[in-house]
Motif scaffolding. Structure first.
Motif, PDB file in Angstrom:
ATOM      1  N   SER A 236       0.835  -1.209   0.000  1.00  0.00           N
ATOM      2  CA  SER A 236       0.000   0.000   0.000  1.00  0.00           C
ATOM      3  C   SER A 236       0.868   1.256   0.000  1.00  0.00           C
ATOM      4  O   SER A 236       0.573   2.235  -0.694  1.00  0.00           O
TER       5      SER A 236
ATOM      6  N   LEU B 243       2.557   1.764  -3.418  1.00  0.00           N
ATOM      7  CA  LEU B 243       1.561   2.180  -4.415  1.00  0.00           C
ATOM      8  C   LEU B 243       1.235   3.663  -4.266  1.00  0.00           C
ATOM      9  O   LEU B 243       1.074   4.372  -5.264  1.00  0.00           O
TER      10      LEU B 243
ATOM     11  N   MET C  40      -3.812   0.335 -12.853  1.00  0.00           N
ATOM     12  CA  MET C  40      -2.985  -0.455 -11.935  1.00  0.00           C
ATOM     13  C   MET C  40      -3.034  -1.929 -12.294  1.00  0.00           C
ATOM     14  O   MET C  40      -4.099  -2.481 -12.551  1.00  0.00           O
TER      15      MET C  40
ATOM     16  N   ASP D 199      -0.249  -5.785 -11.917  1.00  0.00           N
ATOM     17  CA  ASP D 199       0.796  -6.404 -11.103  1.00  0.00           C
ATOM     18  C   ASP D 199       1.920  -6.958 -11.961  1.00  0.00           C
ATOM     19  O   ASP D 199       1.736  -7.229 -13.149  1.00  0.00           O
TER      20      ASP D 199
ATOM     21  N   SER E  94     -13.192  -1.786 -13.801  1.00  0.00           N
ATOM     22  CA  SER E  94     -12.836  -3.009 -13.099  1.00  0.00           C
ATOM     23  C   SER E  94     -12.612  -4.147 -14.088  1.00  0.00           C
ATOM     24  O   SER E  94     -13.543  -4.602 -14.748  1.00  0.00           O
TER      25      SER E  94
ATOM     26  N   TRP F  83     -12.609  -2.513  -7.299  1.00  0.00           N
ATOM     27  CA  TRP F  83     -11.256  -2.106  -7.697  1.00  0.00           C
ATOM     28  C   TRP F  83     -10.352  -3.316  -7.476  1.00  0.00           C
ATOM     29  O   TRP F  83     -10.182  -3.775  -6.355  1.00  0.00           O
ATOM     30  N   ASN F  84      -9.788  -3.844  -8.561  1.00  0.00           N
ATOM     31  CA  ASN F  84      -8.913  -5.018  -8.485  1.00  0.00           C
ATOM     32  C   ASN F  84      -7.482  -4.590  -8.794  1.00  0.00           C
ATOM     33  O   ASN F  84      -7.227  -4.090  -9.884  1.00  0.00           O
ATOM     34  N   GLY F  85      -6.586  -4.808  -7.850  1.00  0.00           N
ATOM     35  CA  GLY F  85      -5.215  -4.316  -7.994  1.00  0.00           C
ATOM     36  C   GLY F  85      -4.488  -4.819  -9.218  1.00  0.00           C
ATOM     37  O   GLY F  85      -3.537  -4.203  -9.682  1.00  0.00           O
TER      38      GLY F  85
ATOM     39  N   PHE G 110      -4.226   4.599  -0.979  1.00  0.00           N
ATOM     40  CA  PHE G 110      -4.369   3.354  -0.221  1.00  0.00           C
ATOM     41  C   PHE G 110      -4.188   3.577   1.272  1.00  0.00           C
ATOM     42  O   PHE G 110      -3.417   4.449   1.687  1.00  0.00           O
TER      43      PHE G 110
ATOM     44  N   GLN H  42      -6.615  -4.590   0.171  1.00  0.00           N
ATOM     45  CA  GLN H  42      -6.387  -3.131   0.207  1.00  0.00           C
ATOM     46  C   GLN H  42      -6.870  -2.455  -1.062  1.00  0.00           C
ATOM     47  O   GLN H  42      -7.260  -1.296  -1.051  1.00  0.00           O
ATOM     48  N   ASP H  43      -6.866  -3.195  -2.176  1.00  0.00           N
ATOM     49  CA  ASP H  43      -7.376  -2.643  -3.436  1.00  0.00           C
ATOM     50  C   ASP H  43      -8.896  -2.482  -3.368  1.00  0.00           C
ATOM     51  O   ASP H  43      -9.446  -1.449  -3.759  1.00  0.00           O
ATOM     52  N   ARG H  44      -9.580  -3.505  -2.825  1.00  0.00           N
ATOM     53  CA  ARG H  44     -11.042  -3.422  -2.696  1.00  0.00           C
ATOM     54  C   ARG H  44     -11.446  -2.240  -1.818  1.00  0.00           C
ATOM     55  O   ARG H  44     -12.420  -1.543  -2.096  1.00  0.00           O
TER      56      ARG H  44
END
Length: 274
Positions: free
Chosen positions: A76, A79, A93, A95, A119, A183-185, A201, A210-212
């Motif tokens: 977090s 980010l 965003m 990964d 999303s 929201w999906n990281g 975040f 943390q993304d959700r």
């Protein structure tokens, strides 16, 4: 190269340069080149620095490397640093284990809209297929083709539609999927001003959700979400999750419950610290 940057793509990573290389090669195939990559690096060692330095010379898009000391799982925090480093007013965003299909960036740009975030989803690959993906199969886009994946051991599943759906079918599946447009990281995008307005975040949150929670605060703020999981496609490379622990997940669930119950739009533990 087009010098205008319409979208900043944040890629999170930690000591997994083999996977990161495949991901960055995926961005070298994009059909829209008006992006920059901002690598949010949670304390990787020298091999990651070497990889980024080499690829900065090989690819045509700009790469910023935002790094912090390794103090355990502090995704977090890194980010939030990456968000501030973004040059564009729109942020995608993903990964360091998600290879984007060639229309990944252009799809996010196509569907972006004021007052919304997007999303997307991902397509999980097993470890044996993750390992055999090469620069050639990324550049040929074979690693996104169901036939190639099946030839290499992928089993038949409804989920394979994520890769094969196009046009009308994509739109239909986006509409009927029971999956929340959260929201999906690994695959989400939104306006930088919206993300900064909720203070990014919550840095108390480590692994798990943390993304959700960021998305939940965006929604509390009045930002709506749009489902594009069948349109914006990336394949997820397999890896062990040594950082996953139940304590962290439980703590995060409690923070998310508070966000929901109090209709919170701001965290005191974000980009700006109280």
């Amino acid at each position: 190269m087009n010098n205008s940057i319409n979208i900043s793509v944040i890629i999170s990573t930690y000591n997994s340069e083999d996977w990161l290389e495949k991901v960055l090669l995926g961005y070298a195939c994009q059909d829209d080149t008006t992006f920059e990559i901002v690598i949010a690096d949670d304390g990787s060692k020298q091999p990651t620095f070497d990889l980024i330095e080499r690829l900065q010379k090989e690819v045509s898009y700009p790469i910023q490397h935002v790094w912090q000391e390794d103090e355990g799982f502090q995704k977090s925090r890194i980010l939030n640093k990456a968000i501030l480093a973004c040059k564009a007013d729109y942020i995608l965003m993903s990964d360091g284990d998600c290879i984007p299909r060639k229309d990944f960036v252009s799809t996010h740009l196509k569907y972006r809209e004021k007052g919304f975030f997007l999303s997307g989803g991902y397509f999980m690959l097993p470890m044996n297929i993750s390992k055999i993906i090469t620069k050639e199969t990324i550049f040929s886009q074979d690693c996104f083709k169901v036939n190639w994946l099946k030839k290499n051991g992928l089993s038949s599943s409804f989920k394979n539609n994520k890769l094969s759906a196009n046009g009308f079918m994509q739109g239909l599946l986006n509409k009927v999927t029971p999956t929340n447009a959260s929201w999906n990281g690994h695959n989400a995008s939104g306006w930088k001003e919206d993300i900064v307005a909720i203070n990014g975040f919550d840095e108390r949150m480590q692994y798990g959700g943390q993304d959700r929670e960021l998305g939940e605060r965006l929604m509390n703020k009045g930002v709506k979400s749009k489902q594009i999981r069948y349109s914006a496609v990336c394949v997820h490379l397999d890896h062990p999750r040594g950082y996953k622990n139940q304590d962290s997940i439980n703590k995060n669930l409690a923070i998310r419950a508070e966000t929901k119950n109090k209709n919170k739009t701001w965290t005191n533990y974000g980009i700006k610290k109280d």
